[in-house]
Write a protein that holds these residues in place. Structure first.
Motif, mmCIF file in Angstrom:
data_model
loop_
_atom_site.group_PDB
_atom_site.id
_atom_site.type_symbol
_atom_site.label_atom_id
_atom_site.label_comp_id
_atom_site.label_asym_id
_atom_site.label_seq_id
_atom_site.Cartn_x
_atom_site.Cartn_y
_atom_site.Cartn_z
ATOM 1 N N THR A 72 0.841 -1.206 0.000
ATOM 2 C CA THR A 72 0.000 0.000 0.000
ATOM 3 C C THR A 72 0.872 1.249 0.000
ATOM 4 N N GLU A 73 2.106 1.150 0.499
ATOM 5 C CA GLU A 73 3.021 2.299 0.529
ATOM 6 C C GLU A 73 3.433 2.725 -0.875
ATOM 7 N N THR A 74 3.782 1.751 -1.718
ATOM 8 C CA THR A 74 4.245 2.072 -3.077
ATOM 9 C C THR A 74 3.120 2.014 -4.099
ATOM 10 N N GLY A 75 2.042 1.326 -3.749
ATOM 11 C CA GLY A 75 0.957 1.149 -4.706
ATOM 12 C C GLY A 75 1.314 0.194 -5.826
ATOM 13 N N ARG A 76 2.313 -0.645 -5.576
ATOM 14 C CA ARG A 76 2.765 -1.586 -6.595
ATOM 15 C C ARG A 76 2.773 -3.002 -6.037
ATOM 16 N N ALA A 77 2.710 -3.937 -6.959
ATOM 17 C CA ALA A 77 2.803 -5.346 -6.590
ATOM 18 C C ALA A 77 4.181 -5.849 -7.008
ATOM 19 N N THR A 78 4.706 -6.777 -6.238
ATOM 20 C CA THR A 78 5.991 -7.375 -6.579
ATOM 21 C C THR A 78 5.852 -8.889 -6.579
ATOM 22 N N GLY A 79 6.648 -9.490 -7.404
ATOM 23 C CA GLY A 79 6.759 -10.946 -7.436
ATOM 24 C C GLY A 79 8.184 -11.306 -7.071
ATOM 25 N N THR A 80 8.359 -12.236 -6.166
ATOM 26 C CA THR A 80 9.706 -12.632 -5.754
ATOM 27 C C THR A 80 9.843 -14.145 -5.762
ATOM 28 N N TYR A 81 11.052 -14.574 -6.019
ATOM 29 C CA TYR A 81 11.387 -15.988 -5.967
ATOM 30 C C TYR A 81 12.087 -16.266 -4.647
ATOM 31 N N GLY A 82 11.843 -17.442 -4.101
ATOM 32 C CA GLY A 82 12.572 -17.869 -2.913
ATOM 33 C C GLY A 82 13.950 -18.360 -3.313
ATOM 34 N N THR A 83 14.655 -18.930 -2.389
ATOM 35 C CA THR A 83 16.002 -19.438 -2.643
ATOM 36 C C THR A 83 15.945 -20.671 -3.541
ATOM 37 N N ALA A 84 16.722 -20.622 -4.616
ATOM 38 C CA ALA A 84 16.781 -21.747 -5.552
ATOM 39 C C ALA A 84 17.614 -22.874 -4.954
ATOM 40 N N THR A 85 17.276 -24.096 -5.329
ATOM 41 C CA THR A 85 18.001 -25.276 -4.864
ATOM 42 C C THR A 85 18.797 -25.856 -6.024
ATOM 43 N N ALA A 86 20.077 -26.115 -5.785
ATOM 44 C CA ALA A 86 20.927 -26.696 -6.827
ATOM 45 C C ALA A 86 20.442 -28.101 -7.175
ATOM 46 N N ARG A 87 20.464 -28.418 -8.459
ATOM 47 C CA ARG A 87 20.152 -29.777 -8.896
ATOM 48 C C ARG A 87 21.280 -30.703 -8.452
ATOM 49 N N ASN A 88 21.044 -31.976 -8.479
ATOM 50 C CA ASN A 88 22.026 -32.965 -8.064
ATOM 51 C C ASN A 88 23.254 -32.889 -8.972
ATOM 52 N N LEU A 89 24.424 -32.618 -8.377
ATOM 53 C CA LEU A 89 25.651 -32.415 -9.144
ATOM 54 C C LEU A 89 26.047 -33.662 -9.939
ATOM 55 N N ALA A 90 25.966 -34.827 -9.325
ATOM 56 C CA ALA A 90 26.354 -36.058 -10.028
ATOM 57 C C ALA A 90 25.466 -36.285 -11.251
#
Length: 183
Positions: A72-90
């Motif tokens: 409500t302060e900015t009057g804008r909506a934001t979309g955020t991603y959480g922390t990505a997880t690395a795929r299995n290295l092997a």
């Protein structure tokens, strides 16, 4: 991308313009291109700014779903991603080495008939072809060693990043992994 609000709460994400019926009034989809952000806000429609800070390359990471919030302060909506997880290295290393070996096999296949012919007692393979085929196998083996040597997912991904090692006028893009030679 826009968020439709009701009582300052996001009730719908609009990924593309579409016709809407709001408060008993039908609005055409072109309001998204014809109206200003302020005009859309009077209908409870605000643009979404996506923060891609945590978003990582899908070839190497599993990203979270995007979450949306309205301020409500900015009057804008934001979309955020959480922390990505690395795929299995092997698994990634196996996948990448399979690509290298398949590419090498595809490069070698047009001259395979020469090798078979020579093995069955026919005409010898020209030395230039033998040299080129050996170069492909040697480079493929070296690439697989580089892939195996990657300590983590970021190090593996870095092998595939192209940079301009030439000039702006005469660019030459290379990557640490290198390329297989042509036969």
């Amino acid at each position: 991308m826009w968020a439709r609000l009701e009582s300052n709460t996001i009730v719908e994400i609009l990924s593309r313009p579409k016709a809407l019926q709001l408060g008993g009034v039908q609005y055409p989809s072109n309001i998204f291109s014809m109206w200003t952000d302020a005009e859309l806000a009077t209908l409870g429609i605000v643009p979404i700014t996506v923060d891609r800070t945590n978003f990582k390359d899908k070839n190497y990471y599993i990203n979270t779903d995007i979450t949306y919030a309205y301020s409500t302060e900015t009057g804008r909506a934001t979309g955020t991603y959480g922390t990505a997880t690395a795929r299995n290295l092997a698994e990634l290393k196996t996948e990448k080495k399979n690509f290298v070996n398949n590419d090498a096999a595809n490069i070698l296949s047009p001259t395979d008939w020469m090798v078979v012919r020579a093995a069955e007692g026919g005409t010898a393979v020209p030395s230039s072809t033998t040299t080129k085929r050996a170069a492909v196998r040697t480079k493929a083996n070296a690439m697989c060693v580089q892939i195996d040597g990657a300590a983590n997912v970021d190090a593996l991904a870095a092998l595939y990043v192209y940079t301009n090692t030439g000039t702006e006028e005469s660019p030459e893009f290379t990557r640490p992994l290198g390329e297989l030679p042509a036969v």
